[in-house]
Design a protein around this motif. Sequence first.
Motif, PDB file in Angstrom:
ATOM      1  N   ARG A 125      17.233  29.608 -14.350  1.00  0.00           N
ATOM      2  CA  ARG A 125      16.370  30.551 -13.614  1.00  0.00           C
ATOM      3  C   ARG A 125      14.915  30.122 -13.724  1.00  0.00           C
ATOM      4  O   ARG A 125      14.154  30.223 -12.741  1.00  0.00           O
ATOM      5  CB  ARG A 125      16.573  31.964 -14.176  1.00  0.00           C
ATOM      6  CG  ARG A 125      15.854  33.041 -13.375  1.00  0.00           C
ATOM      7  CD  ARG A 125      16.295  34.421 -13.834  1.00  0.00           C
ATOM      8  NE  ARG A 125      15.672  35.480 -13.047  1.00  0.00           N
ATOM      9  CZ  ARG A 125      15.953  36.772 -13.166  1.00  0.00           C
ATOM     10  NH1 ARG A 125      16.865  37.160 -14.043  1.00  0.00           N
ATOM     11  NH2 ARG A 125      15.346  37.678 -12.404  1.00  0.00           N
TER      12      ARG A 125
ATOM     13  N   ASP B 147      13.998  32.988  -9.200  1.00  0.00           N
ATOM     14  CA  ASP B 147      14.819  34.177  -9.369  1.00  0.00           C
ATOM     15  C   ASP B 147      15.994  34.266  -8.407  1.00  0.00           C
ATOM     16  O   ASP B 147      16.836  35.157  -8.539  1.00  0.00           O
ATOM     17  CB  ASP B 147      13.969  35.438  -9.198  1.00  0.00           C
ATOM     18  CG  ASP B 147      12.998  35.633 -10.353  1.00  0.00           C
ATOM     19  OD1 ASP B 147      13.226  35.024 -11.418  1.00  0.00           O
ATOM     20  OD2 ASP B 147      12.022  36.383 -10.183  1.00  0.00           O
TER      21      ASP B 147
ATOM     22  N   SER C  15      19.331  37.775 -10.582  1.00  0.00           N
ATOM     23  CA  SER C  15      18.465  38.949 -10.654  1.00  0.00           C
ATOM     24  C   SER C  15      19.261  40.211 -10.364  1.00  0.00           C
ATOM     25  O   SER C  15      20.282  40.180  -9.663  1.00  0.00           O
ATOM     26  CB  SER C  15      17.314  38.835  -9.651  1.00  0.00           C
ATOM     27  OG  SER C  15      17.797  38.942  -8.325  1.00  0.00           O
ATOM     28  N   SER C  16      18.800  41.343 -10.900  1.00  0.00           N
ATOM     29  CA  SER C  16      19.479  42.610 -10.632  1.00  0.00           C
ATOM     30  C   SER C  16      19.472  42.922  -9.143  1.00  0.00           C
ATOM     31  O   SER C  16      20.440  43.479  -8.613  1.00  0.00           O
ATOM     32  CB  SER C  16      18.805  43.735 -11.413  1.00  0.00           C
ATOM     33  OG  SER C  16      17.442  43.867 -11.044  1.00  0.00           O
TER      34      SER C  16
ATOM     35  N   GLU D  61      17.887  42.227 -18.205  1.00  0.00           N
ATOM     36  CA  GLU D  61      16.816  43.203 -17.991  1.00  0.00           C
ATOM     37  C   GLU D  61      16.851  44.353 -19.007  1.00  0.00           C
ATOM     38  O   GLU D  61      15.806  44.698 -19.573  1.00  0.00           O
ATOM     39  CB  GLU D  61      16.862  43.722 -16.551  1.00  0.00           C
ATOM     40  CG  GLU D  61      16.497  42.636 -15.541  1.00  0.00           C
ATOM     41  CD  GLU D  61      16.383  43.152 -14.122  1.00  0.00           C
ATOM     42  OE1 GLU D  61      16.100  44.360 -13.957  1.00  0.00           O
ATOM     43  OE2 GLU D  61      16.574  42.354 -13.189  1.00  0.00           O
TER      44      GLU D  61
END
Length: 424
Positions: A59, A64, A82-83, A343
């Motif tokens: 990453r 991202d 990424s979320s 996260e």
Amino acid sequence: MPTITRPARVTAAESLAVAATLVLPALAQGVVVRRPSMVRLAALSRAEDRAIRLLRRLRAAHGDGPLLVPVPGRGWAMLPLSSRDVRAVLEDRAFSPASVDKRGALAHFQPDGVLITTERDLRDRRRALNEQVLHTGGVPVAGIAAEEAATLPRQGTLTWPLFHAAHWRLARRVVLGDGARRDVTLTRQLDRLRRDANWAWLRGQRTDVRNAFQRRLAAHLARAEPGSLAGELARTEAAADVHAEGQVPHWLFAYDAGAMAAYRALALLTTPTSRRDQDSQDRGAAGEAGVPEPDLLRAAVLESVRLWPTTLAILREVTGPNPWDLPAGTTVVIHSPYVNREEPGGSYRPELWLGGGRDTWAGVPFSGGFARCPGEDLVVSTSAALLGAFLREREVRPSVTLENPMPVTFDHFRLRFTIKAAKR
């Protein structure tokens, strides 16, 4: 819709690193049922730590956006990091949960299960059957959990085999009724099929074992015992092509994953760290007898699944137009250990599931989007009820002391608890 970042193609060296560091250890541990020796090796070698570090390096190198990894003979696999991208995949019906690899695995024991149902039948099987049966509330889960908790040691040592056997009795009673409580043969047949499922298409199907399992299961379902999911199933109208009885193996399968989550959650709840004790006091989470309140029990189970996913990779397969213009047949691999920790972090955080914390991104412990696990509430409630009943009469200490941040791989097979009768 937020701006979509174009996928980055990894280099040949990076592709080999993904295969060696992420894919092979996950396959070795078992994608459908865990292999104890391989889980032990993964814990000793810190395999999942290395996989997370690799994805962080990739990453940092590529940004991202998701990664595109070549798969020999199969085209490409995409890894969202990424979320934002994870949620975009899980909420888009162009990404089917019935991937070719998942079909190859689960066809060994649940060929009609909702997890490998194509889009044409998914809504009927999920909404018209699974959600109706699993959300009825007609099963006395708390009472059954209390009775099975009473069979566990009040003094001495609790091991995984003892806990697992009790949890299976609980699962069989919830799903099939009290008449299935002692039917360990049914569980052994399912375990045999699930071990084959670890090999997906590489191993032929044991039709003799599956037929014997299905006959045994059908006998329990024919009883339609009141106060069980089988009883609720018998009262639920469903079209023939929904294959109502074909959904039941998945319910048993899900409950076995729930056993892993509950056993690890017991370690989270009983590790004597000052930080966790203070957190519990700050929230007023302990009851009069020192037993956590139901909300904290549920939060501990959810944190167990977040920190140590029972499914190491969530798979989706591209079936139509999508934001990344991926061709049909592309496999999407969501690496749960990375996504669940990147996260929210790797510390024990029950507040993620309590009160206002529910608005915070907490990974994908039960998948997400339109194919989110329909039995999540039932499995979590059952595990919480079992833990609450067990802790109510016992003082419990785990064989390991968990400290924040939590280990990425947690070998539950070797986890033990010292048990003493609670002082009255």
